[in-house]
Design an enzyme around this catalytic site. Structure first.
Site, PDB file in Angstrom:
ATOM      1  N   LEU A  32       0.605  -1.146  -0.067  1.00 40.60           N
ATOM      2  CA  LEU A  32       0.001  -0.003  -0.023  1.00 40.60           C
ATOM      3  C   LEU A  32       0.928   1.251  -0.055  1.00 40.60           C
ATOM      4  O   LEU A  32       1.690   1.377   0.653  1.00 40.60           O
ATOM      5  CB  LEU A  32      -1.071   0.073   1.309  1.00 40.60           C
ATOM      6  CG  LEU A  32      -2.061  -1.339   1.060  1.00 40.60           C
ATOM      7  CD1 LEU A  32      -2.688  -1.400   2.529  1.00 40.60           C
ATOM      8  CD2 LEU A  32      -2.786  -1.337  -0.004  1.00 40.60           C
ATOM      9  N   HIS A  33       0.263   2.356  -0.616  1.00 41.82           N
ATOM     10  CA  HIS A  33       0.746   3.453  -0.644  1.00 41.82           C
ATOM     11  C   HIS A  33      -0.241   4.820  -0.347  1.00 41.82           C
ATOM     12  O   HIS A  33      -1.238   4.280  -0.302  1.00 41.82           O
ATOM     13  CB  HIS A  33       1.873   3.531  -2.090  1.00 41.82           C
ATOM     14  CG  HIS A  33       0.933   3.690  -3.138  1.00 41.82           C
ATOM     15  ND1 HIS A  33      -0.185   4.196  -3.648  1.00 41.82           N
ATOM     16  CD2 HIS A  33       0.900   2.629  -4.325  1.00 41.82           C
ATOM     17  CE1 HIS A  33      -0.584   3.619  -4.715  1.00 41.82           C
ATOM     18  NE2 HIS A  33       0.013   2.689  -5.372  1.00 41.82           N
ATOM     19  N   HIS A  36      -3.538   4.399  -2.537  1.00 40.64           N
ATOM     20  CA  HIS A  36      -4.556   3.257  -1.735  1.00 40.64           C
ATOM     21  C   HIS A  36      -5.073   3.999  -0.528  1.00 40.64           C
ATOM     22  O   HIS A  36      -6.331   3.843  -0.361  1.00 40.64           O
ATOM     23  CB  HIS A  36      -3.702   1.993  -1.385  1.00 40.64           C
ATOM     24  CG  HIS A  36      -3.072   1.374  -2.272  1.00 40.64           C
ATOM     25  ND1 HIS A  36      -1.723   1.314  -2.432  1.00 40.64           N
ATOM     26  CD2 HIS A  36      -3.714   0.408  -3.122  1.00 40.64           C
ATOM     27  CE1 HIS A  36      -1.452   0.176  -3.338  1.00 40.64           C
ATOM     28  NE2 HIS A  36      -2.691  -0.118  -4.143  1.00 40.64           N
ATOM     29  N   GLN A 148      -8.622   6.986 -10.062  1.00 33.00           N
ATOM     30  CA  GLN A 148      -8.447   7.108 -11.404  1.00 33.00           C
ATOM     31  C   GLN A 148      -7.207   6.621 -12.240  1.00 33.00           C
ATOM     32  O   GLN A 148      -7.170   6.550 -13.486  1.00 33.00           O
ATOM     33  CB  GLN A 148      -8.860   8.671 -11.543  1.00 33.00           C
ATOM     34  CG  GLN A 148      -8.800   9.513 -12.889  1.00 33.00           C
ATOM     35  CD  GLN A 148      -9.880   8.892 -13.820  1.00 33.00           C
ATOM     36  OE1 GLN A 148     -10.760   8.569 -13.456  1.00 33.00           O
ATOM     37  NE2 GLN A 148      -9.454   9.064 -15.197  1.00 33.00           N
ATOM     38  N   GLN A 153      -9.369   0.478 -16.107  1.00 39.47           N
ATOM     39  CA  GLN A 153     -10.319  -0.245 -15.164  1.00 39.47           C
ATOM     40  C   GLN A 153     -11.407   0.279 -14.674  1.00 39.47           C
ATOM     41  O   GLN A 153     -12.596  -0.316 -14.394  1.00 39.47           O
ATOM     42  CB  GLN A 153      -9.396  -0.617 -13.849  1.00 39.47           C
ATOM     43  CG  GLN A 153      -9.786  -1.406 -12.832  1.00 39.47           C
ATOM     44  CD  GLN A 153      -8.807  -1.721 -12.033  1.00 39.47           C
ATOM     45  OE1 GLN A 153      -8.018  -2.704 -12.095  1.00 39.47           O
ATOM     46  NE2 GLN A 153      -8.650  -0.848 -10.906  1.00 39.47           N
ATOM     47  N   MET A 184       1.700   7.477  -8.066  1.00 35.63           N
ATOM     48  CA  MET A 184       2.115   6.324  -6.874  1.00 35.63           C
ATOM     49  C   MET A 184       1.602   5.058  -7.627  1.00 35.63           C
ATOM     50  O   MET A 184       0.708   4.936  -8.189  1.00 35.63           O
ATOM     51  CB  MET A 184       1.638   6.631  -5.757  1.00 35.63           C
ATOM     52  CG  MET A 184       2.247   7.733  -4.854  1.00 35.63           C
ATOM     53  SD  MET A 184       1.719   7.785  -3.235  1.00 35.63           S
ATOM     54  CE  MET A 184       2.598   9.213  -2.829  1.00 35.63           C
TER      55      MET A 184
HETATM   56  P1  AMP Z   1      -3.683  -1.582  -6.986  1.00 35.57           P
HETATM   57  O1  AMP Z   1      -3.150  -2.290  -5.402  1.00 35.57           O
HETATM   58  O2  AMP Z   1      -2.486  -1.308  -7.804  1.00 35.57           O
HETATM   59  O3  AMP Z   1      -4.606  -2.667  -7.716  1.00 35.57           O
HETATM   60  O4  AMP Z   1      -4.688  -0.716  -6.676  1.00 35.57           O
HETATM   61  C1  AMP Z   1      -5.939  -0.681  -5.876  1.00 35.57           C
HETATM   62  C2  AMP Z   1      -6.530   0.638  -6.023  1.00 35.57           C
HETATM   63  O5  AMP Z   1      -5.854   1.864  -5.827  1.00 35.57           O
HETATM   64  C3  AMP Z   1      -7.366   0.663  -7.481  1.00 35.57           C
HETATM   65  O6  AMP Z   1      -8.501   1.207  -7.490  1.00 35.57           O
HETATM   66  C4  AMP Z   1      -6.217   1.797  -7.954  1.00 35.57           C
HETATM   67  O7  AMP Z   1      -6.701   2.647  -9.034  1.00 35.57           O
HETATM   68  C5  AMP Z   1      -5.988   2.538  -6.845  1.00 35.57           C
HETATM   69  N1  AMP Z   1      -4.905   3.423  -6.898  1.00 35.57           N
HETATM   70  C6  AMP Z   1      -3.404   2.854  -7.365  1.00 35.57           C
HETATM   71  N2  AMP Z   1      -2.552   3.775  -7.452  1.00 35.57           N
HETATM   72  C7  AMP Z   1      -3.248   4.981  -7.088  1.00 35.57           C
HETATM   73  C8  AMP Z   1      -2.876   6.405  -7.127  1.00 35.57           C
HETATM   74  N3  AMP Z   1      -1.479   6.674  -7.191  1.00 35.57           N
HETATM   75  N4  AMP Z   1      -3.858   7.209  -6.781  1.00 35.57           N
HETATM   76  C9  AMP Z   1      -5.008   6.579  -6.621  1.00 35.57           C
HETATM   77  N5  AMP Z   1      -5.441   5.493  -6.717  1.00 35.57           N
HETATM   78  C10 AMP Z   1      -4.393   4.543  -6.877  1.00 35.57           C
END
Ligand code: AMP
Length: 295
Positions: A32-33, A36, A148, A153, A184
């Site tokens: 997580l960052h 998330h 976004q 997706q 991120m």
């Molecule tokens: P992931 O763990 O990469 O599958 O992402 C999980 C959720 O977090 C998804 O809805 C992503 O679009 C969202 N997400 C990932 N990176 C970012 C970011 N930098 N800013 C906002 N939402 C994000």
């Protein structure tokens, strides 16, 4: 905070919450960052109960992609989620989600599923739609939170919800960026220090494309794409996968410069395949994301 590894347990906990008015779900692949966590905070503010799922979904990865080396740090993730006031974290195993008897997939079709990300990652959105529908059915949230950052997706999941009449409200949050503009991503951890510096090229290309859009380049979307390509070509560590101007809902390529529009880009920087986008809303304003402060 409950840590849940089985579907059964999650369903039991969810039933015990039936009398409560709202449950928010934030699906993630972990590591997580701040991106998330911005989703988690919004979910926390809007719901009585918040569930975060952490699941590196094998069926959305192609055979030669990074499933095996996708970064993982469950203890750190759990700590961050506990601190964020999350009620439950769903961390299922792959065999819990896809037992040997599993045969039913959700298959989005048309350009939305087959162009841009869909073209370079065949089967990706089938994996995404299938896991998201499963998570919605397991957790039964009133609201679900997505970023976004993954614009295609978002469009696929909006179609999933509309097409299958799913009783869930989607909340889409802006892209959270590092101080230098890099979106991120858990995959940023693959980058060397030089690669990390080079990776800002995606954002720089999008901003140049946006400026060209605003100036109304004479050859329309093709001119905007050319500007984005030139920026990526100037960065030796980057290899462009695609740069396009598309409709944010259908993902059809645009033939004229109009709003709404989505400038999308994907590029390899070293071994990291990175994606990013900026959105021109129907009212003519841009959504380019939020840059976190460096302090
Ligand atoms: P992931 O763990 O990469 O599958 O992402 C999980 C959720 O977090 C998804 O809805 C992503 O679009 C969202 N997400 C990932 N990176 C970012 C970011 N930098 N800013 C906002 N939402 C994000």
């Amino acid at each position: 905070m409950d840590i849940i590894t089985t579907v059964r347990e999650m369903q039991r906990l969810r039933s015990s919450w039936l009398s409560l008015s709202s449950v928010g779900l934030v699906p993630t692949m972990g590591y997580l960052h701040e991106g998330h966590l911005s989703l988690v905070r919004r979910a926390r503010a809007e719901n009585d109960k918040v569930v975060v799922s952490i699941f590196v979904n094998p069926i959305q990865f192609g055979a030669h992609e990074d499933l095996e080396r996708y970064p993982r740090d469950l203890p750190r993730d759990l700590h961050l989620l506990e601190e964020s006031g999350v009620d439950a974290v769903l961390v299922p195993t792959a065999s819990e989600m896809y037992p040997p008897t599993f045969i039913t997939y959700v298959e989005p079709s048309g350009p939305l599923a087959s162009e841009a990300e869909g073209a370079s990652r065949p089967g990706h959105f089938r994996g995404v739609a299938t896991v998201v529908l499963k998570l919605f059915n397991i957790v039964q949230p009133q609201r679900a939170y997505f970023g976004q950052k993954d614009a295609q997706q978002v469009a696929v999941i909006k179609a999933l919800v509309a097409d299958l009449n799913l009783p869930v409200e989607l909340v889409i949050m802006p892209t959270v960026r590092e101080p230098d503009g890099l979106a991120m991503s858990s995959r940023n951890s693959y980058l060397s220090p030089e690669g990390r510096r080079a990776a800002t090229v995606l954002y720089r290309a999008l901003l140049a494309g946006k400026a060209a859009y605003e100036q109304g380049v004479s050859d329309g979307p093709a001119g905007v794409v050319r500007v984005m390509r030139e920026i990526v070509a100037s960065e030796p560590l980057a290899r462009l996968v695609y740069a396009d101007v598309r409709d944010p809902e259908t993902f059809q390529p645009l033939e004229t410069l109009r709003a709404p529009a989505l400038l999308v880009i994907a590029a390899f920087v070293e071994a990291a395949r990175l994606i990013d986008n900026v959105l021109l809303r129907p009212d003519g304003s841009w959504e380019t994301g939020l840059i976190v402060s460096s302090s």
